[in-house]
Design a protein around this motif. Structure first.
Motif, short mmCIF file in Angstrom:
data_model
loop_
_atom_site.label_atom_id
_atom_site.label_comp_id
_atom_site.label_asym_id
_atom_site.label_seq_id
_atom_site.Cartn_x
_atom_site.Cartn_y
_atom_site.Cartn_z
N ASP A 141 89.32 86.62 95.07
CA ASP A 141 89.46 86.11 93.70
C ASP A 141 90.51 85.01 93.59
OD1 ASP A 141 87.49 87.62 92.17
OD2 ASP A 141 88.62 89.35 92.85
N MET A 142 91.55 85.06 94.45
CA MET A 142 92.57 84.01 94.44
C MET A 142 91.96 82.68 94.89
SD MET A 142 96.30 84.31 96.23
CE MET A 142 95.62 83.94 97.85
N ILE A 199 91.16 75.36 89.83
CA ILE A 199 92.19 74.47 89.28
C ILE A 199 92.59 73.41 90.32
CG2 ILE A 199 93.06 76.04 87.51
CD1 ILE A 199 95.32 76.83 89.44
N THR A 231 88.79 81.70 94.57
CA THR A 231 87.99 81.20 93.45
C THR A 231 88.87 80.54 92.40
OG1 THR A 231 86.62 83.15 93.81
CG2 THR A 231 86.16 81.86 91.83
N LEU A 232 89.97 81.22 92.07
CA LEU A 232 90.86 80.78 91.00
C LEU A 232 91.56 79.48 91.38
CD1 LEU A 232 91.47 82.06 88.29
CD2 LEU A 232 93.46 83.13 89.30
N PHE A 233 92.12 79.41 92.60
CA PHE A 233 92.83 78.21 93.04
C PHE A 233 91.88 77.02 93.15
CE2 PHE A 233 96.64 80.60 94.79
CZ PHE A 233 97.53 79.98 93.94
#
Lengths: 159, 159
Positions: free
Chosen positions: A111-112, A119, A114-116
């Motif tokens: 999930d990190m 952005i 995907t998130l990074f």
């Protein structure tokens, strides 16, 4: 009845594999850091709490693995049984610890990433190294889970 | 030797508690979604892969728990032993599943919260609900781990 020679050797081999996997996993995760060139941000494994938990699990698992390795070799030489209750609870607790370490590692990485990426942060092969370390930890857990089944089957001899 | 009445009742009570904890955990995680008012972004539990794994673990754990509950009541009434090997491997595997589900849930929540807050996203009590669900899952795991110790001790009767 003494434990069979085959089961003793299986035990020794599994314990050696577990310690080797944990040591490689330890090296991979503890050297994992990457710089995002565009935003000039450095991501180290210490910044992620889940990786710190993972590291603790690996360190405790390695210490326990080395201790059990010494006991297993001692039992093999002296033809003794060792402490079957210690093996039973030790393998059980340490296998849960390694399983949760690997799960936390995989969970946060997927999930990190995907998130990074959403952005526009690029930490290169940081995630690949985190996956590699989690996978090695997962394999070490599987070995310990088999050892935990073996030590459960050996338990009646202590009762 | 038939299993003692006290151990049967302990087994039944632990199985009931596990299923209840899993059901509440299921409701809390599956209804978890929050809107960030400033950026107008909605965060649902389905967006986070670790929560989807957690949900799968809860659903499988609940199905297994209900099945075992039926077996336990049947054994209590018929004074039978049930299938001790199924109990042993079932409790062992499901306890690992619940442990990894809880670990993935905690792991992703703690770091996702830090990350979202650093880029000024406010999802209110989304994280609190995720922690609550993970904590309930952790408690359900602890009950299953105790059941797994009990079913390991019961195993010799099947050999």
């Amino acid at each position: 009845m003494a434990t069979s020679a085959a089961s003793r050797v299986a035990n020794l081999v599994l314990r050696v594999i577990t310690v080797v996997l944990l040591l490689i996993s330890l090296i991979v995760i503890s050297t994992n850091s990457k710089v995002d060139e565009i935003n000039e941000v450095k991501l180290k494994f210490q910044n992620v709490k889940a990786y710190r938990y993972m590291l603790s699990a690996i360190v405790i698992g390695t210490a326990y693995g080395l201790l059990q390795l010494a006991f297993t070799i001692h039992n093999l030489v002296s033809n003794g049984e060792g402490n079957l209750l210690f093996d039973f609870y030790g393998d059980k607790i340490v296998s849960y610890l390694l399983a949760t370490g690997a799960a936390a590692g995989f969970g946060v990485t997927v999930d990190m990433k995907t998130l990074f990426e959403s952005i526009n942060y690029d930490f290169g092969n940081f995630y690949a190294k985190a996956y590699a370390s989690s996978s090695l930890l997962l394999l070490a857990f599987l070995c310990t889970a088999v050892l935990s089944v073996l030590s459960s089957y050996a338990l009646p001899k202590s009762l």
